[in-house]
Design a protein around this motif. Structure first.
Motif, mmCIF file in Angstrom:
data_model
loop_
_atom_site.group_PDB
_atom_site.id
_atom_site.type_symbol
_atom_site.label_atom_id
_atom_site.label_comp_id
_atom_site.label_asym_id
_atom_site.label_seq_id
_atom_site.Cartn_x
_atom_site.Cartn_y
_atom_site.Cartn_z
ATOM 1 N N MET A 1 0.851 -1.171 0.000
ATOM 2 C CA MET A 1 0.000 0.000 0.000
ATOM 3 C C MET A 1 0.900 1.239 0.000
ATOM 4 O O MET A 1 1.795 1.353 0.822
ATOM 5 N N PRO A 2 0.678 2.168 -0.924
ATOM 6 C CA PRO A 2 1.524 3.357 -0.980
ATOM 7 C C PRO A 2 1.321 4.259 0.238
ATOM 8 O O PRO A 2 0.239 4.347 0.810
ATOM 9 N N GLN A 3 2.403 4.929 0.586
ATOM 10 C CA GLN A 3 2.375 5.832 1.723
ATOM 11 C C GLN A 3 1.714 7.141 1.318
ATOM 12 O O GLN A 3 1.941 7.654 0.226
ATOM 13 N N SER A 4 0.885 7.701 2.205
ATOM 14 C CA SER A 4 0.209 8.957 1.867
ATOM 15 C C SER A 4 1.202 10.117 1.950
ATOM 16 O O SER A 4 2.265 10.014 2.554
ATOM 17 N N ASP A 5 0.841 11.229 1.332
ATOM 18 C CA ASP A 5 1.715 12.398 1.337
ATOM 19 C C ASP A 5 1.903 12.949 2.739
ATOM 20 O O ASP A 5 2.985 13.434 3.080
ATOM 21 N N ASP A 6 0.871 12.891 3.568
ATOM 22 C CA ASP A 6 0.989 13.382 4.936
ATOM 23 C C ASP A 6 2.007 12.568 5.728
ATOM 24 O O ASP A 6 2.809 13.123 6.478
ATOM 25 N N ASP A 7 1.993 11.255 5.541
ATOM 26 C CA ASP A 7 2.956 10.405 6.243
ATOM 27 C C ASP A 7 4.380 10.712 5.796
ATOM 28 O O ASP A 7 5.307 10.736 6.599
ATOM 29 N N ARG A 8 4.542 10.946 4.510
ATOM 30 C CA ARG A 8 5.874 11.279 3.999
ATOM 31 C C ARG A 8 6.366 12.605 4.569
ATOM 32 O O ARG A 8 7.539 12.749 4.927
ATOM 33 N N LEU A 9 5.485 13.600 4.645
ATOM 34 C CA LEU A 9 5.877 14.898 5.192
ATOM 35 C C LEU A 9 6.226 14.795 6.670
ATOM 36 O O LEU A 9 7.187 15.414 7.136
ATOM 37 N N VAL A 10 5.456 14.026 7.419
ATOM 38 C CA VAL A 10 5.752 13.839 8.841
ATOM 39 C C VAL A 10 7.087 13.124 9.007
ATOM 40 O O VAL A 10 7.902 13.487 9.855
ATOM 41 N N ASP A 11 7.345 12.111 8.178
ATOM 42 C CA ASP A 11 8.615 11.394 8.234
ATOM 43 C C ASP A 11 9.777 12.318 7.884
ATOM 44 O O ASP A 11 10.824 12.296 8.534
ATOM 45 N N LEU A 12 9.601 13.150 6.864
ATOM 46 C CA LEU A 12 10.639 14.101 6.471
ATOM 47 C C LEU A 12 10.916 15.110 7.584
ATOM 48 O O LEU A 12 12.079 15.415 7.885
ATOM 49 N N ALA A 13 9.873 15.621 8.216
ATOM 50 C CA ALA A 13 10.050 16.580 9.311
ATOM 51 C C ALA A 13 10.749 15.933 10.501
ATOM 52 O O ALA A 13 11.619 16.549 11.129
ATOM 53 N N ALA A 14 10.412 14.692 10.810
ATOM 54 C CA ALA A 14 11.064 13.995 11.923
ATOM 55 C C ALA A 14 12.532 13.745 11.621
ATOM 56 O O ALA A 14 13.398 13.900 12.496
ATOM 57 N N ARG A 15 12.846 13.377 10.396
ATOM 58 C CA ARG A 15 14.237 13.140 10.024
ATOM 59 C C ARG A 15 15.047 14.437 10.062
ATOM 60 O O ARG A 15 16.189 14.456 10.517
ATOM 61 N N LEU A 16 14.451 15.532 9.595
ATOM 62 C CA LEU A 16 15.120 16.822 9.641
ATOM 63 C C LEU A 16 15.366 17.253 11.079
ATOM 64 O O LEU A 16 16.442 17.750 11.416
ATOM 65 N N GLU A 17 14.386 17.049 11.958
ATOM 66 C CA GLU A 17 14.548 17.388 13.375
ATOM 67 C C GLU A 17 15.657 16.559 14.007
ATOM 68 O O GLU A 17 16.423 17.056 14.829
ATOM 69 N N HIS A 18 15.791 15.315 13.591
ATOM 70 C CA HIS A 18 16.836 14.445 14.141
ATOM 71 C C HIS A 18 18.217 14.852 13.645
ATOM 72 O O HIS A 18 19.176 14.885 14.409
ATOM 73 N N GLU A 19 18.335 15.188 12.352
ATOM 74 C CA GLU A 19 19.632 15.487 11.757
ATOM 75 C C GLU A 19 20.137 16.881 12.104
ATOM 76 O O GLU A 19 21.333 17.071 12.327
ATOM 77 N N ASP A 20 19.255 17.875 12.119
ATOM 78 C CA ASP A 20 19.679 19.255 12.378
ATOM 79 C C ASP A 20 18.583 19.980 13.156
ATOM 80 O O ASP A 20 17.780 20.723 12.589
ATOM 81 N N PRO A 21 18.539 19.786 14.485
ATOM 82 C CA PRO A 21 17.449 20.376 15.273
ATOM 83 C C PRO A 21 17.415 21.906 15.229
ATOM 84 O O PRO A 21 16.347 22.505 15.233
ATOM 85 N N ARG A 22 18.590 22.531 15.170
ATOM 86 C CA ARG A 22 18.633 23.997 15.139
ATOM 87 C C ARG A 22 17.955 24.538 13.878
ATOM 88 O O ARG A 22 17.178 25.492 13.931
ATOM 89 N N PHE A 23 18.236 23.927 12.742
ATOM 90 C CA PHE A 23 17.630 24.349 11.484
ATOM 91 C C PHE A 23 16.125 24.092 11.499
ATOM 92 O O PHE A 23 15.338 24.934 11.057
ATOM 93 N N ALA A 24 15.698 22.950 12.036
ATOM 94 C CA ALA A 24 14.269 22.618 12.083
ATOM 95 C C ALA A 24 13.513 23.603 12.979
ATOM 96 O O ALA A 24 12.420 24.045 12.639
#
Length: 98
Positions: A1-24
């Motif tokens: 089942m394909p992932q919805s766009d909302d799930d992808r955006l949430v995953d992207l935001a979580a990864r960005l917060e993990h990699e560079d919290p100051r920038f996020a």
């Protein structure tokens, strides 16, 4: 089942917060800062310059301890100047998004 766009955006935001919290955090406030890769590394350059100076001084004045300290400081400076973070075990175990 394909992932919805909302799930992808949430995953992207979580990864960005993990990699560079100051920038996020700065994106959330509406005043973005430079990402980690583009920030100034003046302290790292100073460590590198001092290490190379110690190395040259150790070669000019034949002192093995000064040469060794210069090599170590230069190695630390080069490692600090490197803009790319090495993948840790957590990143290696995480499945790649499709």
């Amino acid at each position: 089942m394909p992932q919805s766009d909302d799930d992808r955006l949430v995953d992207l935001a979580a990864r960005l917060e993990h990699e560079d919290p100051r920038f996020a955090r700065s994106l959330a406030t509406g005043r973005p800062t430079r990402p980690r890769e583009y920030r100034q590394r003046t302290g790292a350059w100073w460590v590198l310059i001092v290490g190379l100076g110690m190395l040259v001084a150790g070669i000019v004045v034949p002192d093995g301890l000064l040469i060794a300290a210069g090599l170590v400081a230069s190695g630390i400076g080069v490692q600090l100047v490197d803009p790319y973070r090495r993948p840790d075990e957590d990143d290696a175990r995480r499945p790649s998004p499709r």
